[in-house]
Design a protein around this motif. Structure first.
Motif, PDB file in Angstrom:
ATOM      1  N   PHE A 181      71.720  23.385  56.627  1.00  0.00           N
ATOM      2  CA  PHE A 181      70.635  23.309  57.560  1.00  0.00           C
ATOM      3  C   PHE A 181      69.470  24.034  56.900  1.00  0.00           C
ATOM      4  CE2 PHE A 181      68.022  24.913  60.569  1.00  0.00           C
ATOM      5  CZ  PHE A 181      67.618  23.836  61.313  1.00  0.00           C
ATOM      6  N   LEU A 182      69.497  25.396  56.527  1.00  0.00           N
ATOM      7  CA  LEU A 182      68.277  26.185  56.196  1.00  0.00           C
ATOM      8  C   LEU A 182      67.770  25.397  54.702  1.00  0.00           C
ATOM      9  CD1 LEU A 182      69.591  29.684  56.892  1.00  0.00           C
ATOM     10  CD2 LEU A 182      68.170  28.321  58.316  1.00  0.00           C
ATOM     11  N   GLU A 183      68.877  24.992  53.973  1.00  0.00           N
ATOM     12  CA  GLU A 183      68.392  24.379  52.612  1.00  0.00           C
ATOM     13  C   GLU A 183      67.546  23.198  52.968  1.00  0.00           C
ATOM     14  OE1 GLU A 183      68.340  25.332  49.185  1.00  0.00           O
ATOM     15  OE2 GLU A 183      68.865  27.250  50.517  1.00  0.00           O
ATOM     16  N   THR A 184      67.885  22.409  53.757  1.00  0.00           N
ATOM     17  CA  THR A 184      67.200  21.219  54.160  1.00  0.00           C
ATOM     18  C   THR A 184      65.987  21.384  54.798  1.00  0.00           C
ATOM     19  OG1 THR A 184      69.381  19.945  54.662  1.00  0.00           O
ATOM     20  CG2 THR A 184      67.521  18.943  55.751  1.00  0.00           C
ATOM     21  N   CYS A 185      65.934  22.334  55.647  1.00  0.00           N
ATOM     22  CA  CYS A 185      64.667  22.736  56.016  1.00  0.00           C
ATOM     23  C   CYS A 185      63.617  23.294  55.263  1.00  0.00           C
ATOM     24  CB  CYS A 185      64.905  23.871  57.141  1.00  0.00           C
ATOM     25  SG  CYS A 185      65.093  23.315  58.827  1.00  0.00           S
ATOM     26  N   LYS A 186      64.295  23.793  54.115  1.00  0.00           N
ATOM     27  CA  LYS A 186      63.363  24.430  53.023  1.00  0.00           C
ATOM     28  C   LYS A 186      62.500  23.457  52.365  1.00  0.00           C
ATOM     29  CE  LYS A 186      63.704  27.613  48.919  1.00  0.00           C
ATOM     30  NZ  LYS A 186      64.679  28.470  48.239  1.00  0.00           N
ATOM     31  N   LYS A 187      63.050  22.262  52.255  1.00  0.00           N
ATOM     32  CA  LYS A 187      62.587  21.096  51.529  1.00  0.00           C
ATOM     33  C   LYS A 187      61.305  20.642  52.386  1.00  0.00           C
ATOM     34  CE  LYS A 187      66.877  19.341  49.504  1.00  0.00           C
ATOM     35  NZ  LYS A 187      67.991  18.453  49.580  1.00  0.00           N
ATOM     36  N   CYS A 188      61.232  20.750  53.785  1.00  0.00           N
ATOM     37  CA  CYS A 188      60.096  20.433  54.001  1.00  0.00           C
ATOM     38  C   CYS A 188      59.119  21.535  54.678  1.00  0.00           C
ATOM     39  CB  CYS A 188      60.245  19.649  55.522  1.00  0.00           C
ATOM     40  SG  CYS A 188      61.123  20.563  56.725  1.00  0.00           S
ATOM     41  N   ASP A 189      59.615  22.920  54.178  1.00  0.00           N
ATOM     42  CA  ASP A 189      58.848  23.901  54.387  1.00  0.00           C
ATOM     43  C   ASP A 189      58.760  24.534  55.849  1.00  0.00           C
ATOM     44  OD1 ASP A 189      57.404  26.438  53.337  1.00  0.00           O
ATOM     45  OD2 ASP A 189      55.483  25.470  53.993  1.00  0.00           O
ATOM     46  N   PHE A 190      60.091  24.060  56.389  1.00  0.00           N
ATOM     47  CA  PHE A 190      60.360  24.398  57.711  1.00  0.00           C
ATOM     48  C   PHE A 190      59.286  23.859  58.795  1.00  0.00           C
ATOM     49  CE2 PHE A 190      62.559  27.424  55.168  1.00  0.00           C
ATOM     50  CZ  PHE A 190      63.908  27.279  55.751  1.00  0.00           C
ATOM     51  N   SER A 191      58.529  22.869  58.426  1.00  0.00           N
ATOM     52  CA  SER A 191      57.369  22.390  59.362  1.00  0.00           C
ATOM     53  C   SER A 191      58.182  22.136  60.746  1.00  0.00           C
ATOM     54  CB  SER A 191      57.193  21.113  58.857  1.00  0.00           C
ATOM     55  OG  SER A 191      55.952  20.279  59.752  1.00  0.00           O
ATOM     56  N   ARG A 192      57.430  22.470  61.878  1.00  0.00           N
ATOM     57  CA  ARG A 192      57.852  21.826  63.001  1.00  0.00           C
ATOM     58  C   ARG A 192      57.941  20.522  63.576  1.00  0.00           C
ATOM     59  NH1 ARG A 192      55.603  25.458  67.896  1.00  0.00           N
ATOM     60  NH2 ARG A 192      57.309  26.924  67.063  1.00  0.00           N
ATOM     61  N   ASN A 193      56.970  19.960  62.625  1.00  0.00           N
ATOM     62  CA  ASN A 193      56.976  18.263  62.867  1.00  0.00           C
ATOM     63  C   ASN A 193      57.964  17.379  62.272  1.00  0.00           C
ATOM     64  OD1 ASN A 193      54.208  18.585  64.184  1.00  0.00           O
ATOM     65  ND2 ASN A 193      53.217  18.680  62.080  1.00  0.00           N
ATOM     66  N   CYS A 194      58.844  18.106  61.341  1.00  0.00           N
ATOM     67  CA  CYS A 194      59.785  17.554  60.552  1.00  0.00           C
ATOM     68  C   CYS A 194      61.009  17.289  61.393  1.00  0.00           C
ATOM     69  CB  CYS A 194      60.239  17.990  59.386  1.00  0.00           C
ATOM     70  SG  CYS A 194      61.470  17.301  58.383  1.00  0.00           S
ATOM     71  N   LYS A 195      61.632  16.174  61.753  1.00  0.00           N
ATOM     72  CA  LYS A 195      62.758  15.825  62.626  1.00  0.00           C
ATOM     73  C   LYS A 195      64.151  15.844  61.940  1.00  0.00           C
ATOM     74  CE  LYS A 195      60.342  15.661  66.478  1.00  0.00           C
ATOM     75  NZ  LYS A 195      60.507  16.649  67.392  1.00  0.00           N
ATOM     76  N   SER A 196      63.806  15.569  60.528  1.00  0.00           N
ATOM     77  CA  SER A 196      65.075  15.187  59.792  1.00  0.00           C
ATOM     78  C   SER A 196      66.124  16.428  59.620  1.00  0.00           C
ATOM     79  CB  SER A 196      64.940  14.824  58.153  1.00  0.00           C
ATOM     80  OG  SER A 196      64.282  15.838  57.787  1.00  0.00           O
ATOM     81  N   CYS A 197      65.629  17.790  59.716  1.00  0.00           N
ATOM     82  CA  CYS A 197      66.537  18.893  59.540  1.00  0.00           C
ATOM     83  C   CYS A 197      66.706  19.581  60.989  1.00  0.00           C
ATOM     84  CB  CYS A 197      65.751  19.795  58.703  1.00  0.00           C
ATOM     85  SG  CYS A 197      64.162  20.405  59.232  1.00  0.00           S
ATOM     86  N   SER A 198      66.293  18.763  62.090  1.00  0.00           N
ATOM     87  CA  SER A 198      66.855  19.649  63.258  1.00  0.00           C
ATOM     88  C   SER A 198      67.560  18.806  64.165  1.00  0.00           C
ATOM     89  CB  SER A 198      65.353  20.034  64.036  1.00  0.00           C
ATOM     90  OG  SER A 198      64.713  18.693  64.232  1.00  0.00           O
ATOM     91  N   ASP A 199      67.959  17.371  63.659  1.00  0.00           N
ATOM     92  CA  ASP A 199      68.578  16.561  64.627  1.00  0.00           C
ATOM     93  C   ASP A 199      70.032  16.389  63.971  1.00  0.00           C
ATOM     94  OD1 ASP A 199      66.404  16.112  66.123  1.00  0.00           O
ATOM     95  OD2 ASP A 199      65.982  14.327  65.256  1.00  0.00           O
ATOM     96  N   GLY A 200      71.202  16.157  64.788  1.00  0.00           N
ATOM     97  CA  GLY A 200      72.339  15.895  64.572  1.00  0.00           C
ATOM     98  C   GLY A 200      73.155  16.777  63.643  1.00  0.00           C
ATOM     99  N   LEU A 201      73.099  18.079  63.788  1.00  0.00           N
ATOM    100  CA  LEU A 201      74.008  18.983  63.159  1.00  0.00           C
ATOM    101  C   LEU A 201      75.213  18.786  63.720  1.00  0.00           C
ATOM    102  CD1 LEU A 201      73.997  21.059  60.786  1.00  0.00           C
ATOM    103  CD2 LEU A 201      73.425  22.840  62.381  1.00  0.00           C
TER     104      LEU A 201
END
Length: 220
Positions: free
Chosen positions: A194-214
């Motif tokens: 999860f953290l590696e996925t979030c790193k790709k979008c620089d942990f942007s709050r607007n990004c949904k792909s790294c916060s849904d469906g874990l």
């Protein structure tokens, strides 16, 4: 004209004890995660107090809080049903990340060529029977862990990728058996991924792909 900078996700990790806090502090630094990761050490280490701490962090503005938990004591004290119920009542912004029996099993997976579906009944058995073969002198003390030498040794020779692969394989086996007491496992691989996925979008709050469906074993 002032340039707009999207807000970063605010992510918290609450661990049961010193080992979790030291390990995730090391991970934050070594992986260069560009956000405020705040491992915390609650005054009580039972899951009810950890969940309570996580809820207070959400109330203070955190987007997500991960609760890193060992389930050896939960199983030993026959509290699994109560624990499962408590997990189901958590909001989606709080995610339980469990290991059976303990986080040291995750450490062990860095050194194994292939995962073995077996049960370590206690943290002591993981450390004494297996982990010290690869990390001689390993101790759950602040003096020992604060040097980060054990964590550095784990990641040598592509150890992190090995651990991720091993952990995911064991979770697949667990999904077919549907009984958490039948084998040792860890979900820390899910958190790292999860953290590696979030790193790709620089942990942007607007990004949904790294916060849904874990998907987690005890998740909602």
């Amino acid at each position: 004209m002032r340039r707009y900078r999207p807000l970063k996700k605010s992510i918290g990790i609450v661990g049961e004890g010193l080992t979790e806090r030291m390990y995730f502090d090391y991970i934050r630094s070594s992986r260069r995660y560009a956000f405020s990761l705040k491992p915390d050490l609650p005054s009580h280490t039972d899951y009810a107090h950890i969940f309570s701490k996580a809820k207070s962090m959400i109330a203070k503005g955190y987007d997500l809080v991960f609760c890193v938990l060992d389930i050896d004591v939960i199983l030993h004290e026959h509290l699994l049903q109560d624990f499962q119920k408590a997990c189901k009542e958590l909001p989606k912004s709080i995610l339980p990340i469990t290991s059976n029996p303990c986080i040291e099993f995750w450490f062990l997976l860095h050194f194994l060529d292939s995962p073995k579906s077996r049960v370590y009944e206690s943290c002591e058995s993981v450390i004494n029977k297996a982990l010290r073969k690869y990390i001689p002198g390993y101790e759950k003390t602040e003096t020992y862990l604060s040097s980060f030498q054990a964590f550095i040794r784990m990641e040598q020779n592509n150890g992190l990728q090995q651990a991720l692969s091993n952990a995911d394989s064991l979770l697949s086996i667990l999904n077919t058996k549907s009984d958490v007491s039948c084998c040792s496992f860890t979900e820390i691989s899910l958190l790292i991924t999860f953290l590696e996925t979030c790193k790709k979008c620089d942990f942007s709050r607007n990004c949904k792909s790294c916060s849904d469906g874990l998907p987690t074993v005890f998740g909602c």
